[in-house]
Motif scaffolding. Structure first.
Motif, PDB file in Angstrom:
ATOM      1  N   HIS A  94       0.860  -1.187  -0.023  1.00  0.00           N
ATOM      2  CA  HIS A  94      -0.083   0.028   0.033  1.00  0.00           C
ATOM      3  C   HIS A  94       0.811   1.286  -0.016  1.00  0.00           C
ATOM      4  N   ARG A  95       1.739   1.553   1.134  1.00  0.00           N
ATOM      5  CA  ARG A  95       2.647   2.510   1.180  1.00  0.00           C
ATOM      6  C   ARG A  95       4.208   2.368   1.436  1.00  0.00           C
ATOM      7  N   GLY A  96       4.324   0.986   1.290  1.00  0.00           N
ATOM      8  CA  GLY A  96       5.594   0.504   1.598  1.00  0.00           C
ATOM      9  C   GLY A  96       6.225   0.495   3.100  1.00  0.00           C
ATOM     10  N   MET A  97       5.222   0.677   3.928  1.00  0.00           N
ATOM     11  CA  MET A  97       5.747   0.651   5.394  1.00  0.00           C
ATOM     12  C   MET A  97       6.077  -0.773   5.956  1.00  0.00           C
ATOM     13  N   ARG A  98       7.113  -0.965   6.684  1.00  0.00           N
ATOM     14  CA  ARG A  98       7.392  -2.106   7.023  1.00  0.00           C
ATOM     15  C   ARG A  98       6.545  -3.014   7.711  1.00  0.00           C
ATOM     16  N   LEU A  99       6.276  -4.184   7.555  1.00  0.00           N
ATOM     17  CA  LEU A  99       5.218  -4.949   7.751  1.00  0.00           C
ATOM     18  C   LEU A  99       5.551  -5.700   9.196  1.00  0.00           C
ATOM     19  N   ALA A 100       6.841  -6.236   9.299  1.00  0.00           N
ATOM     20  CA  ALA A 100       7.238  -7.059  10.571  1.00  0.00           C
ATOM     21  C   ALA A 100       8.341  -5.852  11.189  1.00  0.00           C
ATOM     22  N   CYS A 101       8.105  -5.304  12.213  1.00  0.00           N
ATOM     23  CA  CYS A 101       8.887  -4.227  12.700  1.00  0.00           C
ATOM     24  C   CYS A 101       9.635  -5.052  14.233  1.00  0.00           C
ATOM     25  N   GLU A 102       9.243  -6.274  14.649  1.00  0.00           N
ATOM     26  CA  GLU A 102      10.138  -7.035  15.464  1.00  0.00           C
ATOM     27  C   GLU A 102      11.186  -7.628  14.652  1.00  0.00           C
ATOM     28  N   ASP A 103      12.142  -8.251  15.250  1.00  0.00           N
ATOM     29  CA  ASP A 103      13.358  -8.876  14.914  1.00  0.00           C
ATOM     30  C   ASP A 103      12.948 -10.470  14.651  1.00  0.00           C
ATOM     31  N   PHE A 104      11.965 -10.995  15.380  1.00  0.00           N
ATOM     32  CA  PHE A 104      11.504 -12.401  15.236  1.00  0.00           C
ATOM     33  C   PHE A 104      10.215 -12.538  15.896  1.00  0.00           C
ATOM     34  N   GLY A 105       9.504 -13.600  15.567  1.00  0.00           N
ATOM     35  CA  GLY A 105       8.095 -13.747  16.405  1.00  0.00           C
ATOM     36  C   GLY A 105       7.277 -15.170  15.398  1.00  0.00           C
ATOM     37  N   GLU A 106       6.217 -15.325  16.036  1.00  0.00           N
ATOM     38  CA  GLU A 106       5.265 -16.437  15.331  1.00  0.00           C
ATOM     39  C   GLU A 106       3.693 -15.686  15.168  1.00  0.00           C
ATOM     40  N   VAL A 107       3.258 -15.386  14.158  1.00  0.00           N
ATOM     41  CA  VAL A 107       1.966 -14.807  14.120  1.00  0.00           C
ATOM     42  C   VAL A 107       1.053 -15.507  13.075  1.00  0.00           C
ATOM     43  N   ALA A 108      -0.264 -15.249  13.155  1.00  0.00           N
ATOM     44  CA  ALA A 108      -1.174 -15.959  12.122  1.00  0.00           C
ATOM     45  C   ALA A 108      -1.200 -14.980  11.134  1.00  0.00           C
TER      46      ALA A 108
END
Length: 441
Positions: A94-108
């Motif tokens: 949409h506007r190029g913003m980072r989706l994942a701002c965390e270094d790591f994780g587990e998400v749906a």
């Protein structure tokens, strides 16, 4: 006139062609920190070659991910419900913003923190736009989900090592790695390996290529830069980096294998059976003689078995991976992973971690020595940018020395007796030159 107009590019390419002459053992110092050379690298090298991103043990479950970089572009490395590891540009369509701002994780799902566009992080919908806030009122005509799919890189895995490239064509990962795979197996293929903790990161005011070429070919510096090992009684003499083999496996990759003559392997006897099932006879024979091993996969992925040292009465080493992440022509972010055999005895795991922290972590003794040198080299390179005459560096060690005859060493590639050679560094710069000069008209 900017060098990045057509004429400027031609002039820069001509200068590189005339002065980067690894076949003569000659490299000009300007190529380390020249901003225009760095721009060519961002476009032509990091935009097209295979780059190491992660180890599969870092993303064990569906929906787990880590955030890494390809060149200076942020990417998400994630595992789907199907077990497949995929790599996406970490930027909302949409506007190029980072989706994942965390270094790591587990998400749906990955949800953009700016406008809330949401993308699947699992299964067949991985990278697919799933929806947007108030979608029916904001977009009554609907959204083209296929057109708004996350930008996906080509990803492949070798021995748990996740690589990706933006190139849609070109060699497979196996073809790219070539003969260096035989030697990588000694580090990451000898057993089922796992990353310990999370990778360390720190910044160094140096060009990314200096540490990369150091791991590729430079065993010569150990007698001077790391002489403390001898003074502290941790090795028998300052020549501890000489005995062994220098290997040029081609493709710009390179390594050095330090060997001992004690007759028995320094690795834990408890792991001998697993090693034997995973390595061929020549690899097992080589690993049994290893006292240290350093190398680099072109362009900036290094691997290491540090010199065995005694801790709490036991001889111990480990396995380390490094990425020299470019952050500008004279600035590098270091990524450092410590790996261990999943089935290793607890003493090997505990003492190996202690060895890593003591020697090659961000506070390690070796890194303090090396980074001081790389910083000073970078300052010299920046100063050389304003010289009227080229400042040429000498890469001629072993220039006329022949490799061992076939059959004298079990591994592939050009193998040289003794670790003091710059053959692999010269190949590194031939491959580097080919990348940065391609498509110049």
């Amino acid at each position: 006139m900017s060098r990045y107009d057509a004429q400027g590019r031609l002039e820069l390419a001509d200068r590189i062609r005339k002065t980067v002459l690894p076949e003569r053992g000659q490299i000009p110092m300007f190529v380390y920190t020249d901003p225009d050379v760095y721009e060519l690298e961002r476009e032509r090298l990091f935009g097209s070659t295979w780059l190491f991103l992660a180890h599969t043990s870092e993303i064990p479950n569906p929906g787990s991910f880590v955030v890494r970089s390809m060149g200076e572009e942020s990417v998400i490395v994630g595992r789907g419900d199907d077990g497949v590891v995929r790599v996406f540009l970490n930027a909302c369509r949409h506007r190029g913003m980072r989706l994942a701002c965390e270094d790591f994780g587990e998400v749906a799902n990955w949800r953009c923190p700016y406008h809330g566009f949401t993308y699947g992080s699992r299964g067949e919908f991985m990278g697919t736009l799933m929806g947007a806030p108030f979608e029916r009122s904001a977009y009554p005509e609907g959204l083209d989900r296929d057109a708004l799919h996350l930008v996906e890189a080509r990803a492949e895995i070798y021995q748990g090592l996740v690589f990706a490239t933006w190139s849609r064509s070109g060699p497979s990962l196996d073809e790219f790695l070539g003969d260096v795979r035989w030697y990588l197996d000694l580090i990451v293929g000898r057993a089922e390996m796992e990353v310990v903790g999370v990778p360390e990161r720190w910044m160094v005011p140096t060009n990314w290529r200096l540490p990369s070429e150091n791991f590729t070919a430079d065993a010569y510096h150990t007698a001077t830069a790391h002489s403390f090992l001898s003074r502290l009684g941790m090795v028998k003499g300052v020549d501890f980096g000489r005995d062994g083999y220098h290997v040029d496996p081609g493709g710009g990759h390179g390594l050095g294998i330090g060997v001992h003559f004690d007759g028995e392997s320094y690795f834990p006897a408890e792991l001998a059976e697993e090693y034997a099932t995973r390595l061929d006879g020549g690899q097992a024979q080589t690993l049994a003689r290893v006292k240290n091993l350093h190398g680099n996969v072109f362009p900036n992925f290094s691997f290491l078995i540090p010199n065995f040292i005694e801790i709490e009465g036991r001889r111990v080493s480990g396995a380390m991976l490094r990425v020299w992440q470019p952050a500008g022509p004279d600035r590098t972010q270091v990524w450092s992973w410590h790996l261990v055999e999943r089935g290793a005895p607890e003493w090997w795991k505990r003492l190996g971690r202690k060895m890593y922290i003591q020697t090659f972590s961000s506070s390690g003794m070796f890194d303090q020595d090396d980074t001081e040198n790389w910083e000073a080299q970078t300052r010299s390179s920046n100063a050389a940018l304003y010289r009227q005459e080229e400042f040429l560096l000498h890469y001629g060690m072993g220039l006329d020395a022949p490799p061992l005859p076939p059959g004298e060493f079990p591994g592939p590639g050009d193998v040289y007796d003794g670790k003091f050679s710059e053959a692999a560094a010269r190949t590194y710069y031939r491959v580097w030159r080919n990348h940065v000069l391609e498509e110049v008209r």
